[in-house]
Design a protein around this motif. Structure first.
Motif, short mmCIF file in Angstrom:
data_model
loop_
_atom_site.label_atom_id
_atom_site.label_comp_id
_atom_site.label_asym_id
_atom_site.label_seq_id
_atom_site.Cartn_x
_atom_site.Cartn_y
_atom_site.Cartn_z
N LYS A 1 -24.42 -111.76 -14.15
CA LYS A 1 -23.86 -111.36 -12.85
C LYS A 1 -22.67 -110.43 -13.03
N GLU A 2 -21.81 -110.78 -13.97
CA GLU A 2 -20.61 -109.98 -14.18
C GLU A 2 -20.96 -108.58 -14.67
N GLU A 3 -21.96 -108.47 -15.54
CA GLU A 3 -22.37 -107.16 -16.03
C GLU A 3 -22.95 -106.30 -14.91
N ILE A 4 -23.80 -106.92 -14.08
CA ILE A 4 -24.37 -106.19 -12.94
C ILE A 4 -23.27 -105.80 -11.96
N ARG A 5 -22.33 -106.71 -11.72
CA ARG A 5 -21.26 -106.44 -10.76
C ARG A 5 -20.39 -105.27 -11.21
N ARG A 6 -20.08 -105.21 -12.50
CA ARG A 6 -19.26 -104.09 -13.00
C ARG A 6 -19.96 -102.75 -12.77
N GLU A 7 -21.25 -102.71 -13.09
CA GLU A 7 -21.99 -101.47 -12.90
C GLU A 7 -22.15 -101.14 -11.42
N ALA A 8 -22.31 -102.17 -10.60
CA ALA A 8 -22.45 -101.95 -9.16
C ALA A 8 -21.16 -101.38 -8.56
N GLU A 9 -20.02 -101.88 -9.00
CA GLU A 9 -18.75 -101.36 -8.51
C GLU A 9 -18.55 -99.91 -8.93
N LEU A 10 -18.97 -99.58 -10.16
CA LEU A 10 -18.88 -98.21 -10.64
C LEU A 10 -19.80 -97.30 -9.83
N ALA A 11 -21.03 -97.76 -9.59
CA ALA A 11 -21.98 -96.97 -8.80
C ALA A 11 -21.46 -96.75 -7.40
N TRP A 12 -20.84 -97.76 -6.83
CA TRP A 12 -20.28 -97.66 -5.47
C TRP A 12 -19.20 -96.59 -5.41
N SER A 13 -18.35 -96.56 -6.42
CA SER A 13 -17.27 -95.57 -6.44
C SER A 13 -17.82 -94.15 -6.59
N LEU A 14 -18.95 -94.00 -7.29
CA LEU A 14 -19.54 -92.68 -7.49
C LEU A 14 -20.35 -92.21 -6.28
N VAL A 15 -21.08 -93.13 -5.69
CA VAL A 15 -21.90 -92.77 -4.53
C VAL A 15 -21.02 -92.52 -3.30
N ILE B 1 -23.50 -104.57 -1.14
CA ILE B 1 -22.16 -104.02 -0.94
C ILE B 1 -21.69 -104.42 0.45
N SER B 2 -20.48 -104.96 0.56
CA SER B 2 -19.92 -105.37 1.86
C SER B 2 -20.85 -106.33 2.60
N LEU B 3 -21.27 -107.36 1.92
CA LEU B 3 -22.14 -108.36 2.54
C LEU B 3 -21.49 -108.99 3.78
N VAL B 4 -20.17 -109.04 3.79
CA VAL B 4 -19.45 -109.66 4.90
C VAL B 4 -19.80 -109.02 6.24
N ALA B 5 -20.13 -107.72 6.24
CA ALA B 5 -20.44 -107.02 7.49
C ALA B 5 -21.67 -107.61 8.17
N GLN B 6 -22.55 -108.23 7.41
CA GLN B 6 -23.77 -108.82 7.98
C GLN B 6 -23.48 -110.10 8.76
N PHE B 7 -22.27 -110.62 8.64
CA PHE B 7 -21.95 -111.89 9.30
C PHE B 7 -20.78 -111.77 10.28
N GLU B 8 -20.38 -110.57 10.60
CA GLU B 8 -19.28 -110.40 11.55
C GLU B 8 -19.75 -110.72 12.96
N ILE B 9 -18.88 -111.39 13.73
CA ILE B 9 -19.22 -111.79 15.09
C ILE B 9 -18.04 -111.50 16.01
N ALA B 10 -18.27 -111.61 17.30
CA ALA B 10 -17.23 -111.38 18.29
C ALA B 10 -16.33 -112.61 18.40
N ARG B 11 -15.04 -112.37 18.52
CA ARG B 11 -14.04 -113.42 18.75
C ARG B 11 -14.22 -114.62 17.81
#
Length: 294
Positions: free
Chosen positions: A93-107, A165-175
């Motif tokens: 997980k940590e290896e994938i996460r590091r590469e995912a964060e790098l990809a996010w910064s490049l994209v 990326i930003s999984l939290v956005a899938q669970f945002e609700i009103a108030r």
């Protein structure tokens, strides 16, 4: 601080009031006693009001978390933090996460841009990961409408991991309630987890959504109901590994190779020099004899 200064100021007023009463009627013990009673009454009233104000502040600052809320919070923390399960799994997980964060910064950080997830997947594949773009699709029913959703998965060391990326956005609700906001606060910027872990996250958050919105007398929209949320990641899907055109291409970038070029003085007749006229520009634009690569 305000709670301490208000009673003190009134004590001073009451003391000054007592002094004035003594000076005006020093021999009237009855009236002096009445003035003392009055100052005591004012002081007592202010202390009671101050105590009530203090209680109000304490009430506002209470978390009001019950055992169920704490269980949800701890479950999410364990899933997101890792370290409680297989060491090899945590390392993956940590290896994938590091590469995912790098990809996010490049994209780019704007995940709403068209084609973002395909670009993101392409970057992971260039780094040697078996990443794919999964597109799920489901039909509408009585409880929620039909729709589709895209997410990234990575097959790594015999396991399938969902990458969001930003999984939290899938669970945002009103108030949201304070309890629900506390759950959102523990979400990582990049989520990497197995399918079973994703199921746990959805189960916890859908339960919390229902509790939060009902406590605020809000109607739960169809796209935040459990069935709809589960369909995003757990319904049938089509996986593709096709990269975006021009995204992180492995082809040689456009440019010119450095070459030694004979220098000419300004008075030279460039048109008469066949080597420069016929070859130099051709050499610059066609270093491999294939022309410019677009």
């Amino acid at each position: 601080m305000a709670r301490n200064t208000i009673p003190t100021s009134f004590q001073r007023v009451a003391a000054a009031f007592d002094a004035d009463m003594k000076r005006v009627r020093p021999c009237d013990s009855t009236e002096y006693s009445s003035s003392t009673d009055l100052s005591d009454l004012v002081k007592s009233f202010m202390e009671k009001n101050d105590h009530r104000e203090g209680e109000g502040e304490d009430v506002e600052n209470l978390d009001w978390f019950d055992d169920s809320d704490n269980d949800k919070l701890e479950t999410l923390k364990e899933i997101f933090a890792g370290g409680e399960g297989d060491d090899d799994d945590d390392a993956c997980k940590e290896e994938i996460r590091r590469e995912a964060e790098l990809a996010w910064s490049l994209v780019g950080e704007d995940t709403s841009l068209p084609g973002f997830k395909r670009l993101f997947m392409s970057r992971l594949r260039e780094r040697g990961f078996d990443a794919g773009l999964c597109k799920s699709k489901w039909e509408k029913n009585r409880k929620f409408p039909g729709s589709e959703y895209e997410y990234i998965d990575v097959n790594f060391v015999g396991s399938r991991y969902i990458v969001e990326i930003s999984l939290v956005a899938q669970f945002e609700i009103a108030r949201p309630t304070n309890q629900y906001s506390a759950l959102l606060d523990v979400f990582p910027h990049v989520f990497v987890g197995k399918v079973e872990e994703m199921k746990q996250v959805v189960r916890v958050m859908c339960s919390a959504i229902e509790e939060s919105m009902k406590s605020m007398d809000l109607h739960i929209p169809p796209w935040r109901r459990s069935g709809y949320m589960q369909a995003k990641w757990f319904s049938s899907y089509k996986r593709t590994i096709e990269s975006s055109v021009g995204a992180f291409s492995t082809r040689r970038p456009i440019g010119f190779d450095a070459r030694v070029v004979k220098s000419y003085k300004c008075r030279d007749d460039y048109g008469s020099k066949d080597a420069f006229r016929a070859c130099q520009l051709t050499t610059g634009f066609d270093t491999d004899g294939l022309g410019m690569q677009l």
